[in-house]
Design a protein around this motif. Structure first.
Motif, PDB file in Angstrom:
ATOM      1  N   ASN A 245      13.332  -2.612   8.338  1.00  0.00           N
ATOM      2  CA  ASN A 245      13.194  -3.148   9.286  1.00  0.00           C
ATOM      3  C   ASN A 245      13.319  -1.845  10.711  1.00  0.00           C
ATOM      4  O   ASN A 245      14.358  -2.343  11.221  1.00  0.00           O
ATOM      5  N   THR A 246      13.066  -0.456  10.018  1.00  0.00           N
ATOM      6  CA  THR A 246      13.435   0.393  11.358  1.00  0.00           C
ATOM      7  C   THR A 246      11.798   1.283  11.771  1.00  0.00           C
ATOM      8  O   THR A 246      12.083   1.904  11.883  1.00  0.00           O
ATOM      9  N   CYS A 247      10.455   0.750  11.151  1.00  0.00           N
ATOM     10  CA  CYS A 247       8.964   1.486  11.592  1.00  0.00           C
ATOM     11  C   CYS A 247       9.106   1.271  13.055  1.00  0.00           C
ATOM     12  O   CYS A 247       8.770   0.303  13.076  1.00  0.00           O
ATOM     13  N   ARG A 248       8.628   2.222  13.432  1.00  0.00           N
ATOM     14  CA  ARG A 248       8.296   2.281  15.096  1.00  0.00           C
ATOM     15  C   ARG A 248       7.000   2.509  14.468  1.00  0.00           C
ATOM     16  O   ARG A 248       6.056   2.149  16.017  1.00  0.00           O
ATOM     17  N   HIS A 249       6.116   2.401  13.779  1.00  0.00           N
ATOM     18  CA  HIS A 249       4.999   2.220  13.674  1.00  0.00           C
ATOM     19  C   HIS A 249       4.418   0.486  14.289  1.00  0.00           C
ATOM     20  O   HIS A 249       2.918   0.447  14.701  1.00  0.00           O
ATOM     21  N   TYR A 250       5.475  -0.414  13.774  1.00  0.00           N
ATOM     22  CA  TYR A 250       4.452  -1.683  14.482  1.00  0.00           C
ATOM     23  C   TYR A 250       3.165  -2.027  13.525  1.00  0.00           C
ATOM     24  O   TYR A 250       2.649  -3.162  14.282  1.00  0.00           O
ATOM     25  N   CYS A 251       2.762  -1.473  12.249  1.00  0.00           N
ATOM     26  CA  CYS A 251       1.931  -2.103  11.866  1.00  0.00           C
ATOM     27  C   CYS A 251       1.314  -3.338  11.580  1.00  0.00           C
ATOM     28  O   CYS A 251       2.940  -3.615  11.100  1.00  0.00           O
ATOM     29  N   LYS A 252       0.496  -4.366  11.537  1.00  0.00           N
ATOM     30  CA  LYS A 252       0.684  -6.384  11.082  1.00  0.00           C
ATOM     31  C   LYS A 252       0.193  -6.209  10.326  1.00  0.00           C
ATOM     32  O   LYS A 252       0.834  -7.359   9.911  1.00  0.00           O
ATOM     33  N   TYR A 253      -0.188  -5.486   9.398  1.00  0.00           N
ATOM     34  CA  TYR A 253       0.113  -5.989   8.029  1.00  0.00           C
ATOM     35  C   TYR A 253       1.050  -5.655   7.084  1.00  0.00           C
ATOM     36  O   TYR A 253       1.333  -5.530   5.638  1.00  0.00           O
ATOM     37  N   PHE A 258       9.162  -7.207   9.205  1.00  0.00           N
ATOM     38  CA  PHE A 258       9.251  -8.187   9.622  1.00  0.00           C
ATOM     39  C   PHE A 258      10.360  -9.241  10.526  1.00  0.00           C
ATOM     40  O   PHE A 258       9.880  -9.969  10.622  1.00  0.00           O
ATOM     41  N   ASP A 259      10.888  -8.261  11.607  1.00  0.00           N
ATOM     42  CA  ASP A 259      11.222  -9.121  12.471  1.00  0.00           C
ATOM     43  C   ASP A 259      11.454  -7.119  13.436  1.00  0.00           C
ATOM     44  O   ASP A 259      12.478  -7.020  13.400  1.00  0.00           O
TER      45      ASP A 259
END
Length: 292
Positions: A245-253, A258-259
């Motif tokens: 929960n620290t990646c700023r790509h925000y890929c939806k898969y 997950f938050d």
């Protein structure tokens, strides 16, 4: 020790200054994702190999010469647009970065992960075959191996199902992907494989292998390492220094995010000067040195 940078987040894309600071300072602190008050101290002197896993190698390219440690790159390259990968940079820039990495890497050419394949009305099998061929054409001579995976039923995938509209794979889909990808890779001097997938596609020409083997690690480091028991995938054991929960790509898969609210909170707590990727050591934390 082999460190993984990182399967839990994209450290290279978003936290390269922190990583370089820690290499300079000589140690990392890493929270246990299952026991947040348990922290491992990893000394750089005990690191034998760095395995970078990233969607965007650009931020670290100009600093690789400072590492003083063997390193390998696994670069994830996918054909999706902003509807699925909102903040991944222009793919042409990533292809160029992979080519540069191939020239800079002393120990092995970068490995490319076409990962994961998902199917829907926009991204169907024909789309993936065309995208895979274009990628192989662009990377011929710069990459030897490509690893393919298929989308899994992660919490984040379920949360974004309305946008993703994922279609189930049929045997015809697997056959088309397997035969087409195998032939395309061969034409461009590459091999294609899966790692720890239910469908390895070997019957359609895929190679049976792992992402990073014990044998490959030995060739680079001269040391014998165990297989990664926590994953049971056959890969060599690595120590991940990232945080979920620290990646700023925000890929939806993505499996590692997950938050989205927590991502924003964690990003605000990041300090490039801290020994921890997120936040700082608290009084109740217990720190133990990890040597392997």
């Amino acid at each position: 020790m082999i460190i993984n940078v990182s399967g839990r987040t994209d450290i290279v894309a978003f936290y390269t200054p922190w990583f370089l600071n820690r290499m300079k300072e000589g140690y990392f602190l890493v929270r246990n994702p299952f026991d947040p008050h348990s922290i491992s101290r990893i000394y750089v002197e005990n690191i034998d190999l760095i395995v970078f896993c990233t969607k965007n190698p650009l931020p670290i390219l100009d600093s690789l010469h400072t590492l003083q440690k063997p390193f390998l790159f696994q670069v994830t390259f996918t054909p999706y647009h902003k509807d699925i990968e909102p903040y991944v940079p222009d793919k042409r820039l990533i292809l160029n970065a992979i080519r540069k990495l191939s020239k800079l890497s002393k120990d092995s050419k970068p490995l490319v992960r076409y990962d994961p394949i998902l199917l829907n009305a926009r991204y169907d099998v024909k789309y993936h075959i065309k995208a895979f061929e274009k990628m192989c054409m662009e990377l011929e001579g710069y990459v030897d191996r490509i690893i393919v995976s298929f989308v899994d039923d992660y919490k984040n995938v379920r949360k974004h199902q309305t946008e993703l509209q994922i279609k189930e794979f049929t045997e015809i889909d697997y056959k088309l992907i397997g035969t087409s990808f195998s032939q395309i890779a061969k034409e461009h001097g590459m091999s294609v494989q899966t790692c720890f997938e239910q469908r390895d596609l070997c019957e359609y020409g895929f190679r049976k292998d792992v992402c990073m083997s014990v044998e490959e690690a030995f060739l680079i480091t001269g040391k014998k390492f165990k297989k990664w028991k926590a994953r049971d995938c056959g890969c060599v054991e690595m120590v991940d220094i990232g945080q979920y929960n620290t990646c700023r790509h925000y890929c939806k898969y993505c499996y590692a995010n997950f938050d989205e609210k927590r991502i924003e909170e964690n990003v605000r707590l990041h300090d490039p000067e801290s020994a921890l990727l997120i936040g700082n050591v608290q009084p109740q934390d217990q720190i133990r040195v990890r040597r392997g």
